[in-house]
Design an enzyme around this catalytic site. Structure first.
Site, PDB file in Angstrom:
ATOM      1  CG  ASP A  57      23.478 -47.404  25.190  1.00 21.34           C
ATOM      2  OD1 ASP A  57      23.915 -46.253  25.371  1.00 21.34           O
ATOM      3  OD2 ASP A  57      24.145 -48.323  24.679  1.00 21.34           O
ATOM      4  NE  ARG A 122      23.317 -35.939   0.928  1.00 20.51           N
ATOM      5  CZ  ARG A 122      23.191 -34.689   0.497  1.00 20.51           C
ATOM      6  NH1 ARG A 122      22.897 -34.438  -0.768  1.00 20.51           N
ATOM      7  NH2 ARG A 122      23.337 -33.667   1.329  1.00 20.51           N
ATOM      8  CE1 TYR A 154       2.892 -32.303   8.176  1.00 20.88           C
ATOM      9  CE2 TYR A 154       0.942 -33.302   7.206  1.00 20.88           C
ATOM     10  CZ  TYR A 154       1.967 -33.333   8.129  1.00 20.88           C
ATOM     11  OH  TYR A 154       2.077 -34.387   9.009  1.00 20.88           O
ATOM     12  CE  LYS A 158       4.692 -35.329   7.115  1.00 18.57           C
ATOM     13  NZ  LYS A 158       5.781 -36.019   7.855  1.00 18.57           N
ATOM     14  CB  VAL A 187      -0.738 -39.075  16.501  1.00 18.67           C
ATOM     15  CG1 VAL A 187      -0.110 -39.848  17.658  1.00 18.67           C
ATOM     16  CG2 VAL A 187      -0.782 -39.940  15.244  1.00 18.67           C
TER      17      VAL A 187
HETATM   18  N1  LIG Z   1       0.430 -35.760  15.258  1.00 17.25           N
HETATM   19  C1  LIG Z   1      -0.260 -36.070  14.176  1.00 17.25           C
HETATM   20  O1  LIG Z   1      -1.503 -36.022  14.171  1.00 17.25           O
HETATM   21  C2  LIG Z   1       0.463 -36.498  12.908  1.00 17.25           C
HETATM   22  C3  LIG Z   1      -0.307 -36.965  11.837  1.00 17.25           C
HETATM   23  C4  LIG Z   1       0.337 -37.362  10.662  1.00 17.25           C
HETATM   24  C5  LIG Z   1       1.714 -37.283  10.590  1.00 17.25           C
HETATM   25  N2  LIG Z   1       2.431 -36.828  11.637  1.00 17.25           N
HETATM   26  C6  LIG Z   1       3.882 -36.762  11.472  1.00 17.25           C
HETATM   27  O2  LIG Z   1       4.518 -37.406  12.557  1.00 17.25           O
HETATM   28  C7  LIG Z   1       5.824 -36.869  12.736  1.00 17.25           C
HETATM   29  C8  LIG Z   1       6.045 -36.560  14.202  1.00 17.25           C
HETATM   30  O3  LIG Z   1       5.107 -35.582  14.574  1.00 17.25           O
HETATM   31  P1  LIG Z   1       4.500 -35.441  16.045  1.00 17.25           P
HETATM   32  O4  LIG Z   1       3.046 -35.295  15.857  1.00 17.25           O
HETATM   33  O5  LIG Z   1       5.043 -36.469  16.941  1.00 17.25           O
HETATM   34  O6  LIG Z   1       5.043 -33.975  16.384  1.00 17.25           O
HETATM   35  P2  LIG Z   1       5.726 -33.333  17.681  1.00 17.25           P
HETATM   36  O7  LIG Z   1       5.767 -31.864  17.382  1.00 17.25           O
HETATM   37  O8  LIG Z   1       5.055 -33.786  18.920  1.00 17.25           O
HETATM   38  O9  LIG Z   1       7.196 -33.930  17.626  1.00 17.25           O
HETATM   39  C9  LIG Z   1       8.081 -33.606  16.587  1.00 17.25           C
HETATM   40  C10 LIG Z   1       9.471 -33.324  17.154  1.00 17.25           C
HETATM   41  O10 LIG Z   1      10.321 -33.008  16.050  1.00 17.25           O
HETATM   42  C11 LIG Z   1      11.181 -31.965  16.452  1.00 17.25           C
HETATM   43  N3  LIG Z   1      11.658 -31.228  15.292  1.00 17.25           N
HETATM   44  C12 LIG Z   1      10.956 -30.338  14.536  1.00 17.25           C
HETATM   45  N4  LIG Z   1      11.739 -29.826  13.585  1.00 17.25           N
HETATM   46  C13 LIG Z   1      12.960 -30.395  13.726  1.00 17.25           C
HETATM   47  C14 LIG Z   1      14.189 -30.241  13.050  1.00 17.25           C
HETATM   48  N5  LIG Z   1      14.314 -29.373  12.035  1.00 17.25           N
HETATM   49  N6  LIG Z   1      15.245 -30.978  13.447  1.00 17.25           N
HETATM   50  C15 LIG Z   1      15.132 -31.837  14.491  1.00 17.25           C
HETATM   51  N7  LIG Z   1      13.995 -32.010  15.177  1.00 17.25           N
HETATM   52  C16 LIG Z   1      12.920 -31.297  14.803  1.00 17.25           C
HETATM   53  C17 LIG Z   1      10.323 -31.098  17.358  1.00 17.25           C
HETATM   54  O11 LIG Z   1      11.118 -30.289  18.226  1.00 17.25           O
HETATM   55  C18 LIG Z   1       9.483 -32.120  18.109  1.00 17.25           C
HETATM   56  O12 LIG Z   1      10.054 -32.486  19.352  1.00 17.25           O
HETATM   57  C19 LIG Z   1       5.910 -35.666  11.795  1.00 17.25           C
HETATM   58  O13 LIG Z   1       6.627 -36.018  10.635  1.00 17.25           O
HETATM   59  C20 LIG Z   1       4.464 -35.372  11.476  1.00 17.25           C
HETATM   60  O14 LIG Z   1       4.333 -34.742  10.213  1.00 17.25           O
HETATM   61  C21 LIG Z   1       1.850 -36.428  12.790  1.00 17.25           C
END
Ligand SMILES: NC(=O)c1ccc[n+]([C@@H]2O[C@H](COP(=O)([O-])OP(=O)(O)OC[C@H]3O[C@@H](n4cnc5c(N)ncnc54)[C@H](O)[C@@H]3O)[C@@H](O)[C@H]2O)c1
Length: 250
Positions: A57, A122, A154, A158, A187
């Protein structure tokens, strides 16, 4: 990945950043466990691929969480009942130290990682408070736990996510809405993190080479996020949980 068959039956959960990486894994796991998922991403193409590749869904909403009209578009699809919100969407900086920050990078990183998260939370909260229950999970970062995992924009965003998380938990846990964060280490996703600073490369590069844990799979994050969204974590609120292969212990 373990699926707990019925944890989310009847639930509606909003997931931002659902088009890729950690958000996509979270959407997939929720769908597999019976949730209705409002999958939000700024990328229409990524959401179209998700919709093709998963069963369940799924409601795909192309929206930018930094744009108030994007928030309206999300709320227009959820219905009155929202059980969970996973604020996953986020972007990296270019590892800029303070003296090298451009206004454009600062503004965009803070807008997506912090202000967008606040605006959507919010907007969703009144529907959770109406029913006296809900779970919000924010994706922070190792960069929210230390100064050496990213650039200054960044890292600032965070650390602010952690403050947003504990303050939201403080105010609303007594009203039945929990709020927690996970702090991922590296990741394997599609996030882009180019070194745009020579000094950052010199300063952080060697630390990453020696301290960085193994790169995790997105489902190793979604399992923690869905746990926090579920009633399995009913007594957990205001926690910032490292899901980082032990990096925070270094
Ligand atoms: N990948 C890493 O190593 C890692 C490490 C620490 C934290 N993070 C955090 O994990 C979260 C997800 O990251 P990820 O690694 O899966 O990245 P990713 O880029 O693979 O996925 C993030 C998604 O968010 C979307 N996005 C970006 N800006 C947006 C917006 N303004 N509105 C709506 N969607 C938006 C992108 O299009 C993308 O599909 C983030 O907050 C990132 O800071 C990631």
């Amino acid at each position: 990945m373990t699926h707990h068959a019925h944890r989310f039956t009847g639930y509606t959960v909003v997931v931002t950043g659902a088009g890729a990486g950690i958000g996509r894994a979270t959407a997939e796991q929720l769908l597999a466990e019976g949730s209705r998922v409002i999958a939000v991403d700024v990328s229409e193409e990524r959401l179209a691929t998700l919709a093709q590749e998963v069963d369940g869904d799924l409601v795909a909403v192309v929206a930018d969480i930094t744009d108030p009209s994007g928030i309206d578009a999300i709320l227009a699809t959820t219905g009155e009942r929202i059980d969970g919100l996973a604020n996953v969407a986020g972007i990296m900086d270019g590892f800029e130290p303070t003296a090298e920050i451009s206004d454009a990078t600062w503004d965009r990183v803070l807008a997506v990682n912090l202000t967008g998260m606040m605006r959507l939370t919010r907007a969703v909260l009144p529907r959770m408070l109406e029913r006296g229950r809900g779970s919000i999970v924010n994706v922070g970062s190792e960069a929210g736990l230390r100064g050496s995992a990213a650039g200054t924009p960044y890292t600032t965003s965070k650390h602010a996510v952690n403050g947003f998380t504990v303050s939201t938990a403080f105010f609303y846990t007594p009203k039945g809405v929990r709020c927690n964060a996970v702090a991922p280490g590296p990741v394997a996703t599609s996030i882009e993190a180019p070194f745009r600073s020579e000094w950052a490369q010199t300063r952080i590069g060697p630390l990453l080479q020696t301290n960085l844990p193994a790169v995790a799979r997105p489902d190793q994050l979604s399992s923690a996020i869905t746990w926090l969204l579920s009633e399995d974590a009913s007594n957990v609120s205001g926690a910032i949980i490292p899901v980082d292969g032990g990096w925070a212990a270094i």
